[in-house]
Design a protein around this motif. Structure first.
Motif, PDB file in Angstrom:
ATOM      1  N   HIS A  59       0.837  -1.223   0.055  1.00 43.09           N
ATOM      2  CA  HIS A  59      -0.023  -0.130   0.067  1.00 43.09           C
ATOM      3  C   HIS A  59       0.884   1.209  -0.016  1.00 43.09           C
ATOM      4  N   ARG A  60       1.870   1.253   0.699  1.00 39.27           N
ATOM      5  CA  ARG A  60       2.923   2.449   0.704  1.00 39.27           C
ATOM      6  C   ARG A  60       3.499   2.805  -0.566  1.00 39.27           C
ATOM      7  N   LEU A  61       3.925   1.390  -1.039  1.00 37.87           N
ATOM      8  CA  LEU A  61       4.544   1.779  -2.387  1.00 37.87           C
ATOM      9  C   LEU A  61       3.588   2.239  -3.489  1.00 37.87           C
ATOM     10  N   VAL A  62       2.408   1.724  -3.533  1.00 29.00           N
ATOM     11  CA  VAL A  62       1.518   2.416  -4.208  1.00 29.00           C
ATOM     12  C   VAL A  62       1.140   3.652  -4.307  1.00 29.00           C
ATOM     13  N   GLN A  63       1.143   4.185  -3.025  1.00 32.76           N
ATOM     14  CA  GLN A  63       0.847   5.609  -2.529  1.00 32.76           C
ATOM     15  C   GLN A  63       2.024   6.686  -2.913  1.00 32.76           C
ATOM     16  N   THR A  64       3.274   5.997  -2.932  1.00 28.04           N
ATOM     17  CA  THR A  64       4.429   6.562  -3.425  1.00 28.04           C
ATOM     18  C   THR A  64       4.609   6.891  -4.751  1.00 28.04           C
ATOM     19  N   ILE A  65       4.343   5.687  -5.583  1.00 28.99           N
ATOM     20  CA  ILE A  65       4.085   5.909  -7.184  1.00 28.99           C
ATOM     21  C   ILE A  65       3.154   7.003  -7.309  1.00 28.99           C
ATOM     22  N   ALA A  66       1.964   6.706  -6.804  1.00 25.10           N
ATOM     23  CA  ALA A  66       1.093   7.714  -7.159  1.00 25.10           C
ATOM     24  C   ALA A  66       1.437   9.108  -6.989  1.00 25.10           C
ATOM     25  N   GLU A  67       2.077   9.517  -6.087  1.00 25.07           N
ATOM     26  CA  GLU A  67       2.694  10.652  -5.688  1.00 25.07           C
ATOM     27  C   GLU A  67       3.815  11.310  -6.792  1.00 25.07           C
ATOM     28  N   ALA A  68       4.188  10.234  -7.004  1.00 18.04           N
ATOM     29  CA  ALA A  68       5.767  10.467  -7.813  1.00 18.04           C
ATOM     30  C   ALA A  68       5.133  10.680  -9.175  1.00 18.04           C
ATOM     31  N   GLU A  69       3.969   9.796  -9.801  1.00 13.85           N
ATOM     32  CA  GLU A  69       3.180  10.430 -11.026  1.00 13.85           C
ATOM     33  C   GLU A  69       2.696  11.728 -11.042  1.00 13.85           C
ATOM     34  N   LEU A  70       1.978  12.299  -9.949  1.00 12.08           N
ATOM     35  CA  LEU A  70       1.464  13.460  -9.910  1.00 12.08           C
ATOM     36  C   LEU A  70       2.697  14.634 -10.150  1.00 12.08           C
ATOM     37  N   THR A  71       3.578  14.277  -9.545  1.00 13.08           N
ATOM     38  CA  THR A  71       5.084  15.091  -9.509  1.00 13.08           C
ATOM     39  C   THR A  71       5.520  14.934 -11.034  1.00 13.08           C
ATOM     40  N   MET A  72       5.517  13.997 -11.576  1.00 13.34           N
ATOM     41  CA  MET A  72       6.300  13.741 -12.825  1.00 13.34           C
ATOM     42  C   MET A  72       5.274  14.636 -13.939  1.00 13.34           C
ATOM     43  N   GLU A  73       4.008  14.428 -13.613  1.00  8.87           N
ATOM     44  CA  GLU A  73       3.137  15.290 -14.523  1.00  8.87           C
ATOM     45  C   GLU A  73       3.145  16.760 -14.349  1.00  8.87           C
ATOM     46  N   THR A  74       3.306  17.326 -13.289  1.00 10.88           N
ATOM     47  CA  THR A  74       3.693  18.584 -13.048  1.00 10.88           C
ATOM     48  C   THR A  74       5.043  19.102 -13.626  1.00 10.88           C
ATOM     49  N   VAL A  75       5.860  18.355 -13.603  1.00 12.44           N
ATOM     50  CA  VAL A  75       7.249  18.742 -14.306  1.00 12.44           C
ATOM     51  C   VAL A  75       6.977  18.617 -15.804  1.00 12.44           C
ATOM     52  N   VAL A  76       6.409  17.879 -16.268  1.00 17.68           N
ATOM     53  CA  VAL A  76       6.128  17.534 -17.786  1.00 17.68           C
ATOM     54  C   VAL A  76       5.359  18.820 -18.166  1.00 17.68           C
ATOM     55  N   ALA A  77       4.281  19.194 -17.633  1.00 18.80           N
ATOM     56  CA  ALA A  77       3.460  20.427 -17.804  1.00 18.80           C
ATOM     57  C   ALA A  77       4.395  21.684 -17.743  1.00 18.80           C
ATOM     58  N   ILE A  78       5.270  21.798 -16.913  1.00 16.80           N
ATOM     59  CA  ILE A  78       6.162  23.047 -16.741  1.00 16.80           C
ATOM     60  C   ILE A  78       7.303  22.873 -17.665  1.00 16.80           C
ATOM     61  N   ARG A  79       7.689  21.895 -18.236  1.00 12.99           N
ATOM     62  CA  ARG A  79       8.633  21.777 -19.296  1.00 12.99           C
ATOM     63  C   ARG A  79       7.875  22.170 -20.598  1.00 12.99           C
ATOM     64  N   ASP A  80       6.691  21.774 -20.850  1.00 15.17           N
ATOM     65  CA  ASP A  80       6.228  21.898 -21.994  1.00 15.17           C
ATOM     66  C   ASP A  80       5.827  23.587 -22.085  1.00 15.17           C
ATOM     67  N   LYS A  81       5.522  24.206 -21.090  1.00 22.24           N
ATOM     68  CA  LYS A  81       5.248  25.624 -21.031  1.00 22.24           C
ATOM     69  C   LYS A  81       6.390  26.481 -21.436  1.00 22.24           C
ATOM     70  N   VAL A  82       7.546  26.014 -20.753  1.00 26.55           N
ATOM     71  CA  VAL A  82       8.885  26.417 -21.060  1.00 26.55           C
ATOM     72  C   VAL A  82       9.298  26.301 -22.780  1.00 26.55           C
ATOM     73  N   VAL A  83       9.231  25.333 -23.289  1.00 28.41           N
ATOM     74  CA  VAL A  83       9.549  24.908 -24.637  1.00 28.41           C
ATOM     75  C   VAL A  83       8.282  25.715 -25.417  1.00 28.41           C
ATOM     76  N   GLU A  84       7.146  25.671 -25.195  1.00 30.10           N
ATOM     77  CA  GLU A  84       6.168  26.836 -26.088  1.00 30.10           C
ATOM     78  C   GLU A  84       6.661  28.330 -25.601  1.00 30.10           C
ATOM     79  N   ALA A  85       7.157  28.733 -24.700  1.00 33.06           N
ATOM     80  CA  ALA A  85       7.685  30.219 -24.591  1.00 33.06           C
ATOM     81  C   ALA A  85       9.033  30.169 -25.274  1.00 33.06           C
TER      82      ALA A  85
END
Length: 94
Positions: A59-85
């Protein structure tokens, strides 16, 4: 004579504008965000290793992976905005 004095003054002003100095708050915020991202990915590695050795519950592993997935999505969204700019800047006429 006046042209050389004006050129020297302009050079001095430009040199101060591009001289390296203390990073601004935006650079510090981005640096902190990158460090937080690296720490989050490190937690995922530790949780995965702990789950494989039986020290951490699944359960703790799944929770940690879900948090990491959310973090990764945020980083990718920021990267996309920087590339767009950056692409927008490249399209600007000089």
């Amino acid at each position: 004579m006046f042209a050389s004095l004006n050129a020297a003054g302009a050079y001095s002003a430009a040199r101060n504008a591009v001289a390296p100095g203390q990073p601004g708050p935006a650079v510090q915020a981005i640096s902190q965000a990158a460090e937080d991202f690296a720490a989050q990915m490190g937690q995922v590695d530790q949780a995965a290793t702990g789950a494989m050795t039986g020290q951490i519950e699944t359960h703790r592993l799944v929770q940690t992976i879900a948090e990491a997935e959310l973090t990764m999505e945020t980083v990718v969204a920021i990267r996309d905005k920087v590339v767009e700019a950056y692409q927008e800047i490249l399209r600007m006429p000089v």
